[in-house]
Every structure is written in structure tokens, then in C-alpha cells.
Write a protein that holds these residues in place. Structure first.
Motif, PDB file in Angstrom:
ATOM      1  N   ASN A   1     -13.160  -0.921  -0.357  1.00 51.58           N
ATOM      2  CA  ASN A   1     -13.359  -0.722   1.113  1.00 51.58           C
ATOM      3  C   ASN A   1     -14.615  -0.614   1.603  1.00 51.58           C
ATOM      4  O   ASN A   1     -14.928  -1.187   2.208  1.00 51.58           O
ATOM      5  CB  ASN A   1     -12.253   0.080   1.819  1.00 51.58           C
ATOM      6  CG  ASN A   1     -10.754  -0.359   1.714  1.00 51.58           C
ATOM      7  OD1 ASN A   1     -10.356  -1.352   1.404  1.00 51.58           O
ATOM      8  ND2 ASN A   1      -9.859   0.926   2.041  1.00 51.58           N
TER       9      ASN A   1
ATOM     10  N   GLU B   1     -10.575   5.034  -5.386  1.00 51.94           N
ATOM     11  CA  GLU B   1      -9.575   4.332  -4.702  1.00 51.94           C
ATOM     12  C   GLU B   1     -10.009   3.494  -3.710  1.00 51.94           C
ATOM     13  O   GLU B   1      -9.434   2.397  -3.246  1.00 51.94           O
ATOM     14  CB  GLU B   1      -8.129   5.040  -4.488  1.00 51.94           C
ATOM     15  CG  GLU B   1      -7.437   5.320  -5.629  1.00 51.94           C
ATOM     16  CD  GLU B   1      -6.291   6.252  -5.202  1.00 51.94           C
ATOM     17  OE1 GLU B   1      -5.866   6.585  -4.107  1.00 51.94           O
ATOM     18  OE2 GLU B   1      -5.616   7.075  -6.035  1.00 51.94           O
ATOM     19  N   THR B   2     -10.711   4.022  -2.860  1.00 52.15           N
ATOM     20  CA  THR B   2     -11.405   3.619  -1.493  1.00 52.15           C
ATOM     21  C   THR B   2     -12.929   2.988  -1.794  1.00 52.15           C
ATOM     22  O   THR B   2     -13.216   2.520  -0.689  1.00 52.15           O
ATOM     23  CB  THR B   2     -11.547   4.818  -0.604  1.00 52.15           C
ATOM     24  OG1 THR B   2     -12.213   5.766  -1.016  1.00 52.15           O
ATOM     25  CG2 THR B   2     -10.224   5.263  -0.001  1.00 52.15           C
TER      26      THR B   2
END
Length: 167
Positions: free
Chosen positions: A144, A140-141
Motif C-alpha cells: 500500500n 503486510e502494509t
């Protein structure tokens, strides 16, 4: 056609016993030795996805969180956490196990980015599937971290433009 691959299908697990030849002057494992070990083993996770030759592009979010001492076991775990067109992000962690007690602690972690050297490689039709909370969070990260790397590359290009190669 989308090719599904789980993080566990890319997982690499190896264990290294810390020996006297691994130690620095502080009697802990030399950081460079650990970095080389992580790069060599984590690249296998990337190759399990790419099924071709990859090269190391970056190592970031490097954290030495606990020293490794003589007699410890250093268990390295690595698996793919993100996929670009030709790039593959691998999360690597090294768990310290005190062999006398069995106590396990996180000693090191980082993210490695590998790039397929075959310019025709294209992983955009791959779908990565996480199988536990750790994998899901890291996936999910991923975007980023990818954006952060892009910004860092731009900043480094500005620095490199001012590096004097004659001195």
C-alpha cells in the motif's frame, strides 16, 4: 534460489544524547538534525540487505510525535520492511527516553526508501521474514505504501512540469 533475510538481520539500533548543540530556538531538538541522523543510520539497515551502495530515494510518513529536550536520549531503531527490485523500504522510529525517570515514548517515525546504485542489483529473489507483530504489520502494509509513493511521484512530476526555473 530464494534468499531469506529477517527484519532483525537488518536492524540498526543507536542512541544519541540530546545536547545543547542539537537544540533549536524552542529548546527542543532541531528537526533537520534528527532527519539527518535518521537518514544516516537507517541507510545502514538497507545496506545490510543490499550489501552494496544505496542512495536515499524518499522519506515519507514523517511524524514528529514528541519533542526531544536537553538531556533526553534519542534511541533510533531501523529495519527493512519491504523489498522491490532495486528498492528497499526501511522503517525508522526514534524513542525518547527521559533519562531522569526512564520513561520512554515514541518521538518520531518514518519510512525511508533507498535504491541500490548498481543497476544490475535485483532483490526479487529475497524473502523478508518478520519476527514480531510490529514487523509483520509493517511488511503486510508495504505494498500500500509502495503504491502511494508511485502515485505521489506521478503527482510530483505534474507539479515539476510547471515549476519555473527562471524566477
Amino acid at each position: 534460489m530464494v534468499k531469506e533475510i529477517t527484519c532483525n538481520q537488518t536492524r540498526v539500533v543507536t542512541t544519541h544524547r540530546v545536547m545543547s548543540a542539537d537544540l533549536n530556538e524552542h529548546e527542543t531538538m532541531f528537526g533537520g538534525k534528527l532527519l539527518a541522523m535518521v537518514d544516516a543510520e537507517a541507510s545502514l539497515a538497507a545496506v545490510r540487505l543490499a550489501r552494496g551502495t544505496v542512495v536515499t530515494a524518499s522519506m515519507d510518513h514523517v511524524q514528529f510525535t514528541r519533542p526531544f529536550v536537553l538531556g533526553d536520549a534519542a534511541e533510533l531503531q531501523a529495519f527493512v520492511t519491504g523489498i522491490g527490485k532495486r528498492s528497499i523500504e526501511v522503517f525508522a522510529k526514534v524513542i525518547v527516553e527521559e533519562m531522569a525517570t526512564g520513561k520512554r515514548t515514541l518521538g518520531f517515525s518514518c519510512f525511508m526508501t533507498y535504491v541500490a546504485i548498481d543497476e544490475a542489483a535485483n532483490f526479487t529473489d529475497y524473502r523478508l521474514i518478520g519476527e514480531d507483530d510490529e514487523q509483520a504489520f509493517l511488511m503486510e502494509t508495504y505494498q500500500n505504501r509502495r503504491e502511494h509513493r508511485r502515485t505521489e511521484r506521478e503527482n510530483l512530476a505534474a507539479v515539476n512540469a510547471h515549476v519555473n526555473l527562471d524566477k
